[in-house]
Design a protein around this motif. Sequence first.
Motif, short mmCIF file in Angstrom:
data_model
loop_
_atom_site.label_atom_id
_atom_site.label_comp_id
_atom_site.label_asym_id
_atom_site.label_seq_id
_atom_site.Cartn_x
_atom_site.Cartn_y
_atom_site.Cartn_z
N ALA A 230 -16.25 -26.49 -11.54
CA ALA A 230 -14.95 -26.13 -12.13
C ALA A 230 -15.10 -25.68 -13.58
CB ALA A 230 -13.99 -27.31 -12.04
N ASP A 231 -14.51 -24.53 -13.89
CA ASP A 231 -14.34 -24.13 -15.29
C ASP A 231 -13.02 -24.78 -15.72
OD1 ASP A 231 -13.53 -22.93 -17.64
OD2 ASP A 231 -14.24 -20.94 -17.09
N ALA A 232 -13.15 -25.96 -16.33
CA ALA A 232 -11.98 -26.74 -16.72
C ALA A 232 -11.68 -26.56 -18.21
CB ALA A 232 -12.21 -28.22 -16.37
N ALA A 233 -11.99 -25.37 -18.72
CA ALA A 233 -11.82 -25.08 -20.14
C ALA A 233 -10.40 -25.37 -20.62
CB ALA A 233 -12.17 -23.62 -20.42
N HIS A 234 -9.41 -25.20 -19.72
CA HIS A 234 -8.02 -25.38 -20.13
C HIS A 234 -7.44 -26.74 -19.75
CE1 HIS A 234 -7.25 -20.72 -19.81
NE2 HIS A 234 -8.28 -21.02 -20.56
N SER A 235 -8.12 -27.47 -18.88
CA SER A 235 -7.39 -28.52 -18.17
C SER A 235 -7.75 -29.96 -18.53
CB SER A 235 -7.53 -28.32 -16.66
OG SER A 235 -8.88 -28.41 -16.27
N ALA B 104 -13.69 -14.07 -19.89
CA ALA B 104 -14.99 -13.47 -19.55
C ALA B 104 -16.11 -14.49 -19.34
CB ALA B 104 -15.39 -12.49 -20.65
N ALA B 105 -16.03 -15.63 -20.04
CA ALA B 105 -17.11 -16.62 -19.96
C ALA B 105 -17.43 -17.00 -18.52
CB ALA B 105 -16.73 -17.87 -20.76
N THR B 106 -16.39 -17.16 -17.70
CA THR B 106 -16.56 -17.62 -16.32
C THR B 106 -17.51 -16.73 -15.54
OG1 THR B 106 -14.19 -18.13 -16.49
CG2 THR B 106 -15.23 -18.51 -14.36
N PHE C 2 -15.60 -28.66 -19.57
CA PHE C 2 -14.48 -28.51 -20.50
C PHE C 2 -14.89 -27.68 -21.70
CE2 PHE C 2 -13.60 -32.83 -18.66
CZ PHE C 2 -12.44 -32.48 -17.99
N SER C 3 -13.91 -27.06 -22.34
CA SER C 3 -14.15 -26.38 -23.61
C SER C 3 -13.39 -27.11 -24.72
CB SER C 3 -13.67 -24.94 -23.57
OG SER C 3 -13.77 -24.37 -24.87
N PHE C 4 -14.07 -27.29 -25.84
CA PHE C 4 -13.42 -27.88 -27.02
C PHE C 4 -13.38 -26.85 -28.15
CE2 PHE C 4 -15.58 -31.89 -25.23
CZ PHE C 4 -14.51 -32.16 -24.39
N VAL D 243 -9.27 -23.08 -30.09
CA VAL D 243 -7.93 -22.81 -29.55
C VAL D 243 -7.56 -23.73 -28.37
CG1 VAL D 243 -8.00 -20.37 -30.21
CG2 VAL D 243 -8.62 -21.03 -27.87
N LYS D 244 -8.48 -24.56 -27.94
CA LYS D 244 -8.19 -25.39 -26.77
C LYS D 244 -7.41 -26.65 -27.16
CE LYS D 244 -10.38 -22.66 -23.84
NZ LYS D 244 -11.15 -21.61 -24.49
N ASN D 245 -6.84 -27.31 -26.15
CA ASN D 245 -5.99 -28.49 -26.40
C ASN D 245 -6.68 -29.55 -27.27
OD1 ASN D 245 -4.10 -27.43 -24.69
ND2 ASN D 245 -3.90 -29.30 -23.46
N SER E 127 -22.82 -27.55 -26.54
CA SER E 127 -22.35 -26.75 -27.67
C SER E 127 -21.13 -25.90 -27.32
CB SER E 127 -23.49 -25.84 -28.15
OG SER E 127 -24.06 -25.15 -27.04
N SER E 128 -20.90 -25.62 -26.04
CA SER E 128 -19.71 -24.88 -25.63
C SER E 128 -19.53 -25.01 -24.13
CB SER E 128 -19.83 -23.39 -26.00
OG SER E 128 -20.78 -22.75 -25.18
N CYS E 129 -18.36 -24.61 -23.66
CA CYS E 129 -18.11 -24.58 -22.22
C CYS E 129 -19.00 -23.53 -21.57
CB CYS E 129 -16.64 -24.26 -21.99
SG CYS E 129 -16.16 -24.00 -20.29
N SER E 130 -19.15 -22.37 -22.23
CA SER E 130 -19.99 -21.31 -21.69
C SER E 130 -21.41 -21.83 -21.47
CB SER E 130 -20.04 -20.11 -22.65
OG SER E 130 -18.75 -19.69 -22.98
N ALA E 131 -21.95 -22.51 -22.50
CA ALA E 131 -23.31 -23.06 -22.39
C ALA E 131 -23.38 -24.05 -21.23
CB ALA E 131 -23.71 -23.73 -23.70
C1 LIG Z 1 -12.30 -20.73 -23.66
C2 LIG Z 1 -12.74 -20.51 -22.27
C3 LIG Z 1 -14.08 -20.63 -21.89
C4 LIG Z 1 -15.19 -20.72 -22.87
O1 LIG Z 1 -15.19 -21.81 -23.67
P1 LIG Z 1 -16.24 -21.91 -24.87
O2 LIG Z 1 -16.24 -23.35 -25.21
O3 LIG Z 1 -15.72 -21.02 -25.95
O4 LIG Z 1 -17.55 -21.44 -24.36
C5 LIG Z 1 -14.40 -20.56 -20.55
N1 LIG Z 1 -13.46 -20.33 -19.62
C6 LIG Z 1 -12.16 -20.18 -19.95
C7 LIG Z 1 -11.16 -19.96 -18.84
C8 LIG Z 1 -11.76 -20.24 -21.28
O5 LIG Z 1 -10.48 -20.03 -21.61
#
Ligand SMILES: *Cc1c(COP(=O)(O)O)cnc(C)c1O
Length: 402
Positions: free
Chosen positions: A166-171, A81-83, A190-192, A195-197, A52-56
């Motif tokens: 890896a928190d690959a939310a951006h990559s 903050a999620a990291t 990954f995060s979708f 605002v992400k790519n 459901s999210s990158c945080s999850a």
């Molecule tokens: C957006 C973001 C997240 C969280 O992604 P979600 O899908 O909103 O949970 C985590 N880490 C970084 C660096 C982010 O920019």
Amino acid sequence: MIPFSPPRIDDKIVDAVAEALRSGWISTGPRTKLFEEKISQFCGCPKTLCVSSCSAGLELMLRWFGVGPGDEVIVPAYTYAATANVVVHCGAKPVFADAATDFNIDVDKIADLITENTKVIIPVDIAGWPCNYNALNEIVVRKDIREKFSPRSAEQTKLGRILVLADAAHSFGAKYHEKYSGQLADISVFSFHAVKNLTTAEGGAITLNLPLPFNNGEIYKYLCIKSLHGQTKDALAKMQVGNWKYDIVEPGYKMNMTDIQAAMGLVELERYENDHLVRRKQIFDLYSKILGEYDWAQIPEYQNEKSCSSYHVYLLRIRNISETQRDLIMQGIFSREVAVNVHFRPLPMMSYYRNEGYCIGDYPVAFHNFSCVISLPVFYNLTDDQVRTVSKAVIDSVKENK
Ligand SMILES: *Cc1c(COP(=O)(O)O)cnc(C)c1O
């Protein structure tokens, strides 16, 4: 007003979502499973779980690894903050590492932060620029560091070392030594988010690359259960005639992706590399060309022999300015009808972490990067003319305020 990063919502996305709605499968179903397979193919990783999210996803993997009270997790001071929040959710302690000049975690500072309690390192590919994974992956297998590792769960014993998550939310789509993000660490998330790519409105994906003796396929199956209340059968399996009965094997979480989200993701992924990323790179190149003419502009690195960014955020730094001057310059840009941002205000500066005793003075590079950075708009439909308008707003505002 030129917006900062609106999502790319066109007829193709709307039609795909409408089709998913009409199909009757609006929760996790065939589209989610297909999206998982396509992500694995794209990233070149053995298995992907959509969530459901990158945080999850990050929290799910920390819990899978058995991270809890008494444990420490090394995270960058310079991140969203999620990291770090997910580490707190697990009852463990985030240990911040300072940034390097490329905004990413300073790998040279990590070894000194490792104790017997360190279970995980969470590097973040800030702005889509891959961390130095060769160095990172070398640290965790170093003899002295392995010897310090004190496992407290079956998975920790099996790995026998610190996990690189890896928190690959951006990559998504970034490359490092010919490998795509998603196969650079033991596990990547990954995060979708909108605002992400690549977006599914909200959503995330976990790619599994755990070494032997782990079986990534088996872990995937277990994570399907763990991310759905510990339920042994998902809705799709229960649909089969006579297959209604299920068991609950643990008090799992509710972190599944829906087929409505996956419908968006499938369209986004299809046109990602040969269309979406191409345009983002053009935008980066044009900013660099225009702003690179000015001595005060510190142009971000987004491509070299080893690495290639996913062009997520354009992090422009202005040389020799204070945080106050940066804020004034941003005001000036906003007043010229251009939306800008700051990625990120380091976590030790945030009330919660400050009250927990963290101090920004301990992270001078993170603070320096933050105090002089401005993130410029980047999105698929941003035109070259708009890039010029943004650049002019930046140039004029710097002239006025520096
Ligand atoms: C957006 C973001 C997240 C969280 O992604 P979600 O899908 O909103 O949970 C985590 N880490 C970084 C660096 C982010 O920019």
